[in-house]
Design a protein around this motif. Structure first.
Motif, PDB file in Angstrom:
ATOM      1  N   ILE A 230       0.866  -1.179   0.000  1.00 43.40           N
ATOM      2  CA  ILE A 230       0.000   0.000   0.000  1.00 43.40           C
ATOM      3  C   ILE A 230       0.904   1.230   0.000  1.00 43.40           C
ATOM      4  CG2 ILE A 230      -1.914  -1.130   1.192  1.00 43.40           C
ATOM      5  CD1 ILE A 230      -1.011   0.188   3.789  1.00 43.40           C
ATOM      6  N   PRO A 231       0.409   2.383  -0.464  1.00 44.37           N
ATOM      7  CA  PRO A 231       1.265   3.583  -0.514  1.00 44.37           C
ATOM      8  C   PRO A 231       1.731   3.995   0.886  1.00 44.37           C
ATOM      9  CG  PRO A 231      -0.701   3.884  -1.848  1.00 44.37           C
ATOM     10  CD  PRO A 231      -0.913   2.632  -1.063  1.00 44.37           C
ATOM     11  N   TYR A 232       3.011   4.334   0.965  1.00 44.32           N
ATOM     12  CA  TYR A 232       3.538   4.890   2.211  1.00 44.32           C
ATOM     13  C   TYR A 232       3.301   6.391   2.194  1.00 44.32           C
ATOM     14  CZ  TYR A 232       6.938   6.962   5.390  1.00 44.32           C
ATOM     15  OH  TYR A 232       7.541   7.726   6.361  1.00 44.32           O
ATOM     16  N   ILE A 233       2.538   6.875   3.157  1.00 42.70           N
ATOM     17  CA  ILE A 233       2.222   8.298   3.259  1.00 42.70           C
ATOM     18  C   ILE A 233       2.897   8.841   4.514  1.00 42.70           C
ATOM     19  CG2 ILE A 233       0.402  10.026   3.259  1.00 42.70           C
ATOM     20  CD1 ILE A 233       0.294   8.156   0.845  1.00 42.70           C
ATOM     21  N   ALA A 234       3.995   9.542   4.329  1.00 45.66           N
ATOM     22  CA  ALA A 234       4.738  10.074   5.471  1.00 45.66           C
ATOM     23  C   ALA A 234       3.864  11.015   6.288  1.00 45.66           C
ATOM     24  CB  ALA A 234       5.989  10.809   4.984  1.00 45.66           C
ATOM     25  N   GLY A 235       3.770  10.750   7.586  1.00 48.31           N
ATOM     26  CA  GLY A 235       2.990  11.598   8.482  1.00 48.31           C
ATOM     27  C   GLY A 235       1.555  11.149   8.674  1.00 48.31           C
ATOM     28  N   ALA A 236       1.100  10.199   7.847  1.00 48.59           N
ATOM     29  CA  ALA A 236      -0.295   9.747   7.954  1.00 48.59           C
ATOM     30  C   ALA A 236      -0.551   8.994   9.250  1.00 48.59           C
ATOM     31  CB  ALA A 236      -0.659   8.866   6.757  1.00 48.59           C
ATOM     32  N   GLY A 237       0.493   8.465   9.855  1.00 47.82           N
ATOM     33  CA  GLY A 237       0.317   7.730  11.100  1.00 47.82           C
ATOM     34  C   GLY A 237      -0.314   8.569  12.199  1.00 47.82           C
ATOM     35  N   GLU A 238      -0.099   9.887  12.154  1.00 45.36           N
ATOM     36  CA  GLU A 238      -0.671  10.765  13.181  1.00 45.36           C
ATOM     37  C   GLU A 238      -2.194  10.783  13.156  1.00 45.36           C
ATOM     38  OE1 GLU A 238       0.237  12.651  15.814  1.00 45.36           O
ATOM     39  OE2 GLU A 238       2.197  11.684  15.652  1.00 45.36           O
ATOM     40  N   LEU A 239      -2.767  10.362  12.041  1.00 44.70           N
ATOM     41  CA  LEU A 239      -4.228  10.327  11.950  1.00 44.70           C
ATOM     42  C   LEU A 239      -4.827   9.260  12.860  1.00 44.70           C
ATOM     43  CD1 LEU A 239      -4.832  10.854   8.124  1.00 44.70           C
ATOM     44  CD2 LEU A 239      -4.814  12.535   9.963  1.00 44.70           C
ATOM     45  N   VAL A 240      -3.981   8.359  13.354  1.00 46.89           N
ATOM     46  CA  VAL A 240      -4.455   7.369  14.324  1.00 46.89           C
ATOM     47  C   VAL A 240      -5.018   8.081  15.553  1.00 46.89           C
ATOM     48  CG1 VAL A 240      -3.797   5.436  15.804  1.00 46.89           C
ATOM     49  CG2 VAL A 240      -2.769   5.679  13.544  1.00 46.89           C
TER      50      VAL A 240
END
Length: 360
Positions: A230-240
């Motif tokens: 799946i695409p790696y989206i830098a910074g998307a982890g913060e949406l957790v």
């Protein structure tokens, strides 16, 4: 906010560095939003009653709903407050995605607030005219789409991800903005149409929000993203953290919204929550997975579209009443049965959606 504070205190004691762990902040976000919702819920309901902000029930609807007239509405304010407080406490406020999802949620909540206020307080049955509601939804969704497109830091942020297929991820180009528009506006209105029974909309929102949080965590981790193709989206982890806040706020609201409801969320809650799910799905490139997991929202929307089209073309109705949940009520299903069965369907669809991450 507390992430920054923990980082500063870590200079003096390493134990404070624990707030850097994303999973811990997600857990604390759930708890914080839940506590804010539970503590402020009675106050919000009491104030809504004092100002006589009660739900008006249409006489053309199921007769069982007439007893709900006067139940406090606009309780979505409680949900938005809980989400905002928790996200600001535990999210990384230097992350652009955090501000995008938070502003989208609050802006669509403001549109819903104006609509609810005109209907309930000003006694204007039209509320905010549909053309103006759609205009503001469309304008902000297009602005968000343009911002995400032009601020993209990697090609992966504007690819189309197709479930079950790992090697087909075409670049969308400017069509990304159009897709973002349809996903945010469509999701917002779909949740709004689903919000017709006690707890019917909030629990699927919680389940889909939790699943999107899992997807965000995976998309924001370079190793997991590569493993799952799946695409790696830098910074998307913060949406957790944001998704966790939706879960906590939603569960807290359900405490008061469960059958028989003490309060309804109104458009201020449903429009905002739908838009929140949509923008998270866009950022982590899982729009089609959102379509799968939010199947109940999709079915409710399609039932309205088909009902209107059929009546205009043939003069006949497909359903006894739309949206879909009213059809089953008029067939004789008790309200709790409709609600719980729709919840069960959502659980299954969420699991199917999560399975697409691995089955490629």
């Amino acid at each position: 906010m507390l992430l920054w504070l923990g980082g500063w205190l870590a200079q003096y004691h390493s134990g404070f560095g624990v707030v850097n762990y994303l999973t811990l902040r997600a857990i604390l976000s759930v708890i914080s939003a839940l506590l804010v919702s539970l503590m402020l819920g009675p106050l919000v309901i009491r104030k809504l009653r004092e100002y006589q902000i009660g739900q008006a029930i249409r006489e053309v609807g199921p007769k069982s709903h007439l007893s709900k007239a006067g139940t406090p509405t606009m309780g979505g304010v409680l949900i938005l407050l809980s989400i905002a407080v928790s996200t600001l406490l535990w999210g990384n406020l230097e992350n652009r995605f955090v501000w995008v999802v938070l502003l989208v949620t609050l802006f669509f909540g403001a549109i819903g607030w104006v609509d609810d206020y005109r209907k309930v307080v000003e006694k204007n049955s039209r509320g905010l005219p549909g053309r103006w509601k759609y205009f503001w939804q469309s304008l902000f969704a297009l602005i968000v789409g343009a911002y995400l497109f032009y601020s993209a830091q990697s090609p992966q942020e504007t690819q189309l991800v197709v479930p079950f297929i790992k090697d087909v991820m075409p670049q969308l180009g400017l069509f990304f903005i159009l897709l973002t528009y349809f996903v945010i506006v469509g999701s917002s209105n779909a949740v709004n149409l689903t919000d017709g029974l006690d707890g019917l909309a909030i629990m699927p929102t919680v389940m889909v929000g939790a699943a999107l949080g899992v997807c965000a965590y995976l998309a924001g981790n370079v190793n997991f993203a590569a493993y799952l193709h799946i695409p790696y989206i830098a910074g998307a982890g913060e949406l957790v953290v944001f998704c966790a806040a939706i879960v906590g706020a939603g569960i807290g609201f359900l405490w008061f919204n469960t059958y028989p409801a003490q309060v309804f969320m109104g458009d201020v809650g449903s429009l905002a929550l739908g838009a929140a799910l949509g923008v998270v799905a866009v950022i982590i490139r899982q729009e089609i997975v959102l379509f799968i997991m939010g199947g109940i929202f999709v079915a409710e929307t399609l039932s309205v579209i088909l009902q209107v089209a059929s009546f205009k073309l043939t003069g006949k109705r497909i359903f006894r009443m739309a949206p879909l949940h009213h059809h089953y009520e008029l067939k004789g299903w008790p309200e709790p049965r409709v609600i719980v069965r729709f919840w069960i369907i959502t659980i299954i669809l969420v699991l199917v959606g999560l399975a697409t991450l691995k089955i490629r």
